[in-house]
Design a protein around this motif. Structure first.
Motif, mmCIF file in Angstrom:
data_model
loop_
_atom_site.group_PDB
_atom_site.id
_atom_site.type_symbol
_atom_site.label_atom_id
_atom_site.label_comp_id
_atom_site.label_asym_id
_atom_site.label_seq_id
_atom_site.Cartn_x
_atom_site.Cartn_y
_atom_site.Cartn_z
ATOM 1 N N THR A 60 54.106 -9.325 48.245
ATOM 2 C CA THR A 60 54.501 -10.949 46.878
ATOM 3 C C THR A 60 55.773 -11.269 46.265
ATOM 4 O O THR A 60 56.439 -11.187 46.496
ATOM 5 C CB THR A 60 53.444 -10.228 45.454
ATOM 6 O OG1 THR A 60 52.572 -8.617 46.428
ATOM 7 C CG2 THR A 60 53.114 -10.642 44.838
ATOM 8 N N GLU A 96 42.098 3.798 39.590
ATOM 9 C CA GLU A 96 42.390 2.229 39.001
ATOM 10 C C GLU A 96 42.940 2.094 37.315
ATOM 11 O O GLU A 96 43.586 0.723 36.832
ATOM 12 C CB GLU A 96 40.220 1.722 38.318
ATOM 13 C CG GLU A 96 40.073 1.526 39.772
ATOM 14 C CD GLU A 96 38.153 0.673 39.786
ATOM 15 O OE1 GLU A 96 38.225 1.067 38.389
ATOM 16 O OE2 GLU A 96 38.463 0.999 40.855
ATOM 17 N N THR A 107 40.547 5.649 43.089
ATOM 18 C CA THR A 107 40.348 3.640 44.495
ATOM 19 C C THR A 107 41.474 4.913 45.368
ATOM 20 O O THR A 107 41.594 5.761 45.762
ATOM 21 C CB THR A 107 41.206 3.126 43.229
ATOM 22 O OG1 THR A 107 41.682 2.247 44.557
ATOM 23 C CG2 THR A 107 43.294 3.242 43.478
ATOM 24 N N LEU A 164 46.851 5.127 48.248
ATOM 25 C CA LEU A 164 48.527 4.716 48.364
ATOM 26 C C LEU A 164 48.876 5.224 50.063
ATOM 27 O O LEU A 164 49.015 6.647 49.683
ATOM 28 C CB LEU A 164 49.167 4.329 47.282
ATOM 29 C CG LEU A 164 49.109 3.929 46.173
ATOM 30 C CD1 LEU A 164 50.205 4.012 45.748
ATOM 31 C CD2 LEU A 164 48.052 2.143 46.445
ATOM 32 N N HIS A 197 52.025 2.697 36.684
ATOM 33 C CA HIS A 197 51.416 1.587 37.066
ATOM 34 C C HIS A 197 52.173 0.573 37.717
ATOM 35 O O HIS A 197 53.297 0.664 37.430
ATOM 36 C CB HIS A 197 50.561 0.347 35.847
ATOM 37 C CG HIS A 197 50.184 -0.094 36.017
ATOM 38 N ND1 HIS A 197 49.945 -1.597 35.316
ATOM 39 C CD2 HIS A 197 49.258 -0.671 37.481
ATOM 40 C CE1 HIS A 197 49.398 -2.126 35.718
ATOM 41 N NE2 HIS A 197 48.732 -2.073 36.998
ATOM 42 N N LEU A 230 53.079 -1.707 41.020
ATOM 43 C CA LEU A 230 52.315 -2.726 41.753
ATOM 44 C C LEU A 230 53.262 -2.593 43.044
ATOM 45 O O LEU A 230 53.839 -2.085 44.080
ATOM 46 C CB LEU A 230 53.497 -4.463 41.003
ATOM 47 C CG LEU A 230 52.944 -5.614 42.243
ATOM 48 C CD1 LEU A 230 52.037 -6.539 42.464
ATOM 49 C CD2 LEU A 230 54.063 -6.291 41.566
ATOM 50 N N CYS A 231 52.137 -3.218 44.028
ATOM 51 C CA CYS A 231 52.674 -2.552 45.346
ATOM 52 C C CYS A 231 53.142 -3.637 45.674
ATOM 53 O O CYS A 231 52.586 -4.815 45.836
ATOM 54 C CB CYS A 231 51.242 -2.431 46.053
ATOM 55 S SG CYS A 231 50.167 -0.403 45.806
ATOM 56 N N ASN A 283 51.883 -5.608 48.458
ATOM 57 C CA ASN A 283 51.167 -6.150 48.968
ATOM 58 C C ASN A 283 50.163 -7.027 47.871
ATOM 59 O O ASN A 283 49.151 -7.159 48.165
ATOM 60 C CB ASN A 283 50.002 -5.589 49.566
ATOM 61 C CG ASN A 283 49.032 -4.178 49.305
ATOM 62 O OD1 ASN A 283 49.617 -4.298 47.993
ATOM 63 N ND2 ASN A 283 48.319 -3.290 50.004
ATOM 64 N N GLY A 284 50.583 -6.588 46.865
ATOM 65 C CA GLY A 284 49.530 -7.787 45.712
ATOM 66 C C GLY A 284 48.813 -6.785 45.201
ATOM 67 O O GLY A 284 48.558 -6.867 43.620
ATOM 68 N N TRP A 285 48.527 -5.269 45.201
ATOM 69 C CA TRP A 285 47.657 -4.587 44.393
ATOM 70 C C TRP A 285 47.839 -3.606 43.311
ATOM 71 O O TRP A 285 49.422 -3.355 44.202
ATOM 72 C CB TRP A 285 46.803 -3.814 45.538
ATOM 73 C CG TRP A 285 45.601 -4.243 46.463
ATOM 74 C CD1 TRP A 285 45.960 -5.328 46.724
ATOM 75 C CD2 TRP A 285 45.520 -3.117 47.386
ATOM 76 N NE1 TRP A 285 44.841 -5.659 48.268
ATOM 77 C CE2 TRP A 285 44.919 -4.003 48.262
ATOM 78 C CE3 TRP A 285 44.868 -2.153 48.670
ATOM 79 C CZ2 TRP A 285 43.727 -3.459 49.233
ATOM 80 C CZ3 TRP A 285 44.492 -1.386 48.984
ATOM 81 C CH2 TRP A 285 43.730 -2.592 49.652
ATOM 82 N N SER A 286 47.433 -3.434 43.270
ATOM 83 C CA SER A 286 47.998 -2.940 41.356
ATOM 84 C C SER A 286 47.357 -1.109 41.867
ATOM 85 O O SER A 286 45.901 -1.090 41.402
ATOM 86 C CB SER A 286 48.330 -3.332 40.051
ATOM 87 O OG SER A 286 46.611 -3.647 39.855
ATOM 88 N N ALA A 287 48.320 -0.463 41.495
ATOM 89 C CA ALA A 287 47.816 1.071 40.599
ATOM 90 C C ALA A 287 48.214 1.930 39.994
ATOM 91 O O ALA A 287 49.133 1.714 39.804
ATOM 92 C CB ALA A 287 47.418 1.496 42.167
#
Length: 182
Positions: A4, A22, A30, A33, A50, A52-53, A55-59
């Motif tokens: 990202t 989530e 979800t 990782l 929280h 931000l990965c 690859n743009g995902w967050s978890a």
């Protein structure tokens, strides 16, 4: 792997991967990782983190298990970053061991019966492993094992899952900010 724009990792996922949610709620799991995935810490709520990965995902994850990555050295004149100091935890371990030793000596000398010994030692918990420059200490206040290299500590394992509230109610949840803002 694509990253990202503006992403700067602060941590990586442990070598065996980790569960993710989530929201900071164990009822909303979800996809886990992947191992060693770079992540950026955005916010903390108690033990929850929280992220931000890359690859743009967050978890949301159990932040106690994230592995910190090195950052650039501070600029000249900037305040030094602090890391967890192992000395207070070592002092608590020494105090707890001294209390236990004192109770054992009284029991062995006939000054305590077994019920009194049990009452004096109830709640005492320590764990210490020293191997050369490495130390593993049990932090009973936070119910976790920490690893130290002589200069800093990092969480190695915990007794329970992430909590929604901070372990220390005197500290509010932390929001991590970068020079560009939250």
């Amino acid at each position: 792997m694509t990253t990202t724009p503006g992403f700067r990792p602060t941590h990586v996922v442990p070598e065996h991967g980790m569960p993710a949610w989530e929201a900071p709620d164990p009822a909303r799991p979800t996809v886990p990782l992947d191992a060693l995935l770079p992540v950026q810490l955005l916010e903390r709520r108690g033990d929850w983190a929280h992220t931000l990965c890359s690859n743009g995902w967050s978890a949301w994850v159990d932040g106690r298990h994230l592995i910190s990555v090195s950052q650039d050295p501070p600029a000249a004149g900037a305040p030094q970053a602090r890391t967890a100091d192992p000395r207070p935890l070592l002092a608590r371990a020494e105090q707890t061991l001294a209390r236990y030793r004192s109770a054992v000596e009284e029991l062995a000398g006939g000054g305590l019966d077994s019920a009194s010994f049990e009452a004096r030692t109830k709640g005492l918990r320590i764990g210490v492993v020293v191997d050369g420059t490495s130390v593993w200490l049990y932090d009973a206040d936070h119910e976790r094992w920490v690893y130290g290299d002589g200069t800093r500590l990092s969480t190695y394992a915990t007794d329970d899952g992430p909590r929604a509230e901070p372990a220390d109610p005197g500290h509010a949840p932390t929001q991590v900010v970068s020079p560009d803002g939250p």
